[in-house]
Design a protein around this motif. Structure first.
Motif, PDB file in Angstrom:
ATOM      1  N   PRO A   1       0.801  -1.229   0.000  1.00 49.49           N
ATOM      2  CA  PRO A   1       0.000   0.000   0.000  1.00 49.49           C
ATOM      3  C   PRO A   1       0.832   1.277   0.000  1.00 49.49           C
ATOM      4  N   GLU A   2       2.164   1.149   0.184  1.00 47.29           N
ATOM      5  CA  GLU A   2       3.020   2.332   0.078  1.00 47.29           C
ATOM      6  C   GLU A   2       2.818   3.031  -1.266  1.00 47.29           C
ATOM      7  N   HIS A   3       2.617   2.231  -2.305  1.00 50.20           N
ATOM      8  CA  HIS A   3       2.484   2.769  -3.664  1.00 50.20           C
ATOM      9  C   HIS A   3       1.220   3.629  -3.819  1.00 50.20           C
ATOM     10  N   HIS A   4       0.183   3.287  -3.077  1.00 48.78           N
ATOM     11  CA  HIS A   4      -1.085   4.013  -3.174  1.00 48.78           C
ATOM     12  C   HIS A   4      -0.923   5.467  -2.747  1.00 48.78           C
ATOM     13  N   ILE A   5      -0.033   5.703  -1.783  1.00 47.03           N
ATOM     14  CA  ILE A   5       0.237   7.057  -1.303  1.00 47.03           C
ATOM     15  C   ILE A   5       1.310   7.726  -2.153  1.00 47.03           C
ATOM     16  N   MET A   6       2.337   6.960  -2.478  1.00 46.79           N
ATOM     17  CA  MET A   6       3.488   7.509  -3.201  1.00 46.79           C
ATOM     18  C   MET A   6       3.103   8.076  -4.559  1.00 46.79           C
ATOM     19  N   VAL A   7       2.284   7.377  -5.324  1.00 52.83           N
ATOM     20  CA  VAL A   7       1.954   7.809  -6.686  1.00 52.83           C
ATOM     21  C   VAL A   7       1.316   9.204  -6.716  1.00 52.83           C
ATOM     22  N   PRO A   8       0.235   9.476  -5.964  1.00 53.08           N
ATOM     23  CA  PRO A   8      -0.347  10.823  -6.024  1.00 53.08           C
ATOM     24  C   PRO A   8       0.562  11.903  -5.452  1.00 53.08           C
ATOM     25  N   LEU A   9       1.343  11.579  -4.411  1.00 55.21           N
ATOM     26  CA  LEU A   9       2.239  12.582  -3.829  1.00 55.21           C
ATOM     27  C   LEU A   9       3.367  12.936  -4.780  1.00 55.21           C
ATOM     28  N   VAL A  10       3.903  11.936  -5.468  1.00 54.86           N
ATOM     29  CA  VAL A  10       4.936  12.186  -6.467  1.00 54.86           C
ATOM     30  C   VAL A  10       4.393  13.070  -7.585  1.00 54.86           C
ATOM     31  N   LEU A  11       3.173  12.784  -8.006  1.00 60.70           N
ATOM     32  CA  LEU A  11       2.560  13.544  -9.097  1.00 60.70           C
ATOM     33  C   LEU A  11       2.410  15.019  -8.723  1.00 60.70           C
ATOM     34  N   LEU A  12       1.872  15.297  -7.541  1.00 62.77           N
ATOM     35  CA  LEU A  12       1.672  16.694  -7.144  1.00 62.77           C
ATOM     36  C   LEU A  12       2.991  17.398  -6.822  1.00 62.77           C
ATOM     37  N   THR A  13       3.976  16.650  -6.330  1.00 57.15           N
ATOM     38  CA  THR A  13       5.287  17.251  -6.064  1.00 57.15           C
ATOM     39  C   THR A  13       5.934  17.735  -7.356  1.00 57.15           C
TER      40      THR A  13
END
Length: 226
Positions: A80-92
Motif C-alpha cells: 500500500p506504500e504505492h497508493h500514497i506515493m503515486v499521487p504525492l509524487v505527481l503533485l510534487t
C-alpha cells in the motif's frame, strides 16, 4: 517482510493479528505461515522516506521521482506504500513545474490515499495506484461530492487510468501499476493544460525490479528490459 514466504490471498476475509503492533484486523492477506502486517506497520518506514525525499526534491519527472523513492530498501516490492506515493509524487512534480500546490493539498492526499488497503487491486477490483492518481486529480481540482463538471471529469479520468492498468492483466505488480498510472496521469494533466512535462517524463521506463518479482510477466510487460 518477516519470513520471506509467499503471500496467500484468500477469497474470504479472516481475522489476523499484526506481527508488529499486535492489533487485530479483518483481512484477506497473510503468508503461508500466517504472518500478517497491517497497512500502517507495513508502510511505516516508507512514509518517513517518502516525506524526506519529496520535501527535498526539485524533480519535474514523476517517473524518475517515483523510482528514486522505490529504490530505498524500506520501500517494498508490493504494498500500500504505492497508493500514497503515486499521487504525492505527481503533485510534487507539478509543484516543481510551477503549479500552485499547497501543504493542505498534500496533507489531504496523505489522509485519503492511506484509506486504500493493500491488495485493493484484487479485493476491490480497482488498483490502489490508479485510485491514488484519481485522488491526486480530485485534490488538484478541489473536487467535492457536490461538484458538477469536475465530478464527472474526475470519475472518467480515474476510469481511464484503471483501463490502462487493467489492460496488462494479472498477477498484480505495483511497479507496473505505478508506471502505468503516472504515464496516464501525465497525458491527462497535459490534455487539461495544467502543465507540460519534460520529454523524458513521457519515456517508457525500463523496470529495475523485475528480478525480484516471482510473478513478473516478463516480455508481456511493456517495462520489462529488452
Amino acid at each position: 517482510m518477516i519470513c520471506g514466504k509467499e503471500l496467500i490471498y484468500s477469497e474470504d476475509a479472516q481475522t489476523h493479528m499484526c506481527f508488529f503492533c499486535k492489533k487485530e484486523f479483518t483481512n484477506n492477506i497473510a503468508c503461508e505461515h500466517g504472518h500478517y502486517i497491517c497497512d500502517e506497520c507495513h508502510r511505516a518506514d516508507s512514509d518517513q522516506i517518502l516525506k524526506v525525499i519529496l520535501e527535498a526534491s526539485s524533480s519535474t519527472n514523476p517517473i524518475e521521482l517515483a523510482r528514486e523513492v522505490m529504490a530505498f530498501p524500506a520501500f517494498q516490492l508490493h504494498g500500500p506504500e504505492h497508493h500514497i506515493m503515486v499521487p504525492l509524487v505527481l503533485l510534487t512534480t507539478l509543484k516543481n513545474l510551477g503549479v500552485k500546490i499547497t501543504d493542505t493539498q498534500m496533507k489531504n492526499i496523505w489522509l485519503r490515499a492511506k484509506q486504500i488497503p493493500g491488495g485493493s487491486c484484487g479485493i476491490w477490483g480497482a488498483c490502489g495506484s490508479a485510485i491514488g492518481t484519481g485522488i491526486a486529480l480530485s485534490v488538484l481540482r478541489g473536487l467535492t461530492p457536490l461538484s458538477k463538471e469536475s465530478w464527472g471529469q474526475s470519475n472518467r479520468d480515474t476510469g481511464e487510468i484503471l483501463q490502462y492498468v487493467g489492460a496488462f492483466g494479472g498477477p498484480r505488480c505495483c511497479k507496473r501499476s505505478t508506471y502505468t498510472s503516472l504515464l496516464a496521469a501525465i497525458k491527462i494533466i497535459e490534455r487539461d493544460k495544467v502543465a507540460v512535462f519534460t520529454e523524458e517524463a513521457h519515456e517508457i521506463p525500463k523496470c529495475r525490479d523485475f528480478w525480484r518479482n516471482k510473478q513478473c510477466l516478463k516480455k508481456e510487460c511493456p517495462y520489462y528490459p529488452r
